[in-house]
Design a protein around this motif. Sequence first.
Motif, PDB file in Angstrom:
ATOM      1  N   UNK A  32       7.034 -13.350   5.235  1.00 28.45           N
ATOM      2  CA  UNK A  32       5.956 -12.662   4.538  1.00 28.45           C
ATOM      3  C   UNK A  32       6.579 -11.496   3.781  1.00 28.45           C
ATOM      4  N   UNK A  33       6.413 -11.482   2.456  1.00 28.03           N
ATOM      5  CA  UNK A  33       6.925 -10.404   1.602  1.00 28.03           C
ATOM      6  C   UNK A  33       5.735  -9.524   1.247  1.00 28.03           C
ATOM      7  N   UNK A  34       5.749  -8.274   1.702  1.00 30.48           N
ATOM      8  CA  UNK A  34       4.555  -7.429   1.579  1.00 30.48           C
ATOM      9  C   UNK A  34       4.940  -6.038   1.079  1.00 30.48           C
ATOM     10  N   UNK A  35       4.330  -5.621  -0.012  1.00 30.32           N
ATOM     11  CA  UNK A  35       4.538  -4.258  -0.486  1.00 30.32           C
ATOM     12  C   UNK A  35       3.778  -3.294   0.424  1.00 30.32           C
ATOM     13  N   UNK A  36       4.327  -2.102   0.662  1.00 27.57           N
ATOM     14  CA  UNK A  36       3.654  -1.149   1.560  1.00 27.57           C
ATOM     15  C   UNK A  36       2.212  -0.854   1.177  1.00 27.57           C
ATOM     16  N   UNK A  37       1.900  -0.847  -0.136  1.00 30.84           N
ATOM     17  CA  UNK A  37       0.538  -0.516  -0.578  1.00 30.84           C
ATOM     18  C   UNK A  37      -0.500  -1.480  -0.023  1.00 30.84           C
ATOM     19  N   UNK A  38      -0.071  -2.673   0.355  1.00 26.63           N
ATOM     20  CA  UNK A  38      -0.997  -3.663   0.902  1.00 26.63           C
ATOM     21  C   UNK A  38      -1.708  -3.120   2.146  1.00 26.63           C
ATOM     22  N   UNK A  39      -1.022  -2.217   2.866  1.00 25.81           N
ATOM     23  CA  UNK A  39      -1.552  -1.747   4.141  1.00 25.81           C
ATOM     24  C   UNK A  39      -2.452  -0.522   4.020  1.00 25.81           C
ATOM     25  N   UNK A  40      -2.659  -0.019   2.794  1.00 19.60           N
ATOM     26  CA  UNK A  40      -3.485   1.177   2.633  1.00 19.60           C
ATOM     27  C   UNK A  40      -4.853   1.012   3.273  1.00 19.60           C
TER      28      UNK A  40
ATOM     29  N   UNK B 267       2.281   3.260   9.230  1.00 18.18           N
ATOM     30  CA  UNK B 267       2.131   4.584   8.629  1.00 18.18           C
ATOM     31  C   UNK B 267       3.435   5.053   8.014  1.00 18.18           C
ATOM     32  N   UNK B 268       4.556   4.826   8.718  1.00 17.23           N
ATOM     33  CA  UNK B 268       5.837   5.254   8.157  1.00 17.23           C
ATOM     34  C   UNK B 268       6.235   4.408   6.951  1.00 17.23           C
ATOM     35  N   UNK B 269       5.799   3.140   6.911  1.00 15.98           N
ATOM     36  CA  UNK B 269       6.153   2.311   5.755  1.00 15.98           C
ATOM     37  C   UNK B 269       5.420   2.757   4.496  1.00 15.98           C
ATOM     38  N   UNK B 270       4.271   3.414   4.657  1.00 16.19           N
ATOM     39  CA  UNK B 270       3.491   3.823   3.491  1.00 16.19           C
ATOM     40  C   UNK B 270       4.125   5.002   2.768  1.00 16.19           C
TER      41      UNK B 270
END
Length: 323
Positions: A119-127, A144-147
């Motif tokens: 799974x390739x996921x940009x940090x913004x996905x988790x906002x 939280x740290x990935x954001x």
Amino acid sequence: MREDIYQRLIALTEEEEKILNGEENVNKSLYTDNGEFIVDSRKLLQTGELIDIRRHTRFVHFPKHKHNYIEFNYVYKGQLTQNIDDRKITLKQGEFIFLNQYITHEIEASEEEDIIINFIIKPEFFDYIITLLEDESLISKFLLTTLYKDYSEGEYLYFKVADKNYIQELAEKIITELYEPSIMSKATIKLLVGLLLVELVKRSKDIETYSANNYDKLLIIQSFKYIDKYYRNANLFELAKKLNQPHYKISKLIKKHTKMTFKELLQEKKLSKAIELLKLTEYSIVEIIDLVGYENPTYFYKIFKGKYGVTPKEYRGKKLHED
């Protein structure tokens, strides 16, 4: 898994055919344009997309590398052996591992029957998704740290959940949705990933964690949470008081782990919030400036254009045109 999707997963890719025909090393140009082996999401994601999957390339050793995105490895069939910061881990069928964008790992060559989904996921996905999780959960802290893109400690979460059928079903639904997109796929995937994370949160006893510096990480996470919640009026001295630490210590820790000062970190948060309000609301720009905590509109315009290359009005017009 549906048979037609399984056949697509097991089929040889062009890259794998070249490897089987004698190409001994990974073709790094497929993954990065840099000399250093940092896999670039722009090589793997379509423009504007925040998440996608690809089956891991078999038959070849992947040397030490990092990513500029978050990676989840899911073992659909077989196993996956990798060295993460020189710690050897072999994932079994049905297990997950989450890797942040600062971890260094290498992957041993997989066999034909090893089907690994990346799974390739940009940090913004988790906002949005992070709001669904318990504040103190391991996954919430990890995300939280990935954001904060300049947090620089390598971390992983290893989920030993092979026997959890509901988690396996959710993983299959996500894979199916990504392989057969529909008009509602983006919303569906976000909900399914959110459900997957919620289910994994419940399995804390099945999680193996690794962080380069757990003590520092705790203080940094608390600092991030403070900025997330109080960004409008946040200041370093109030944060230090809440953490019961000298302000200079918190300042040094933030600089060490993010390469940014507290002021710069706070500014990043305010600007990202301004972007969110410009895209998702009809607030006037004057109202947005106030909502994110700036008293001087001229200064806000200056730093906004310095970061994004356009004025807030131009940015909003551009996004409306793209949509």
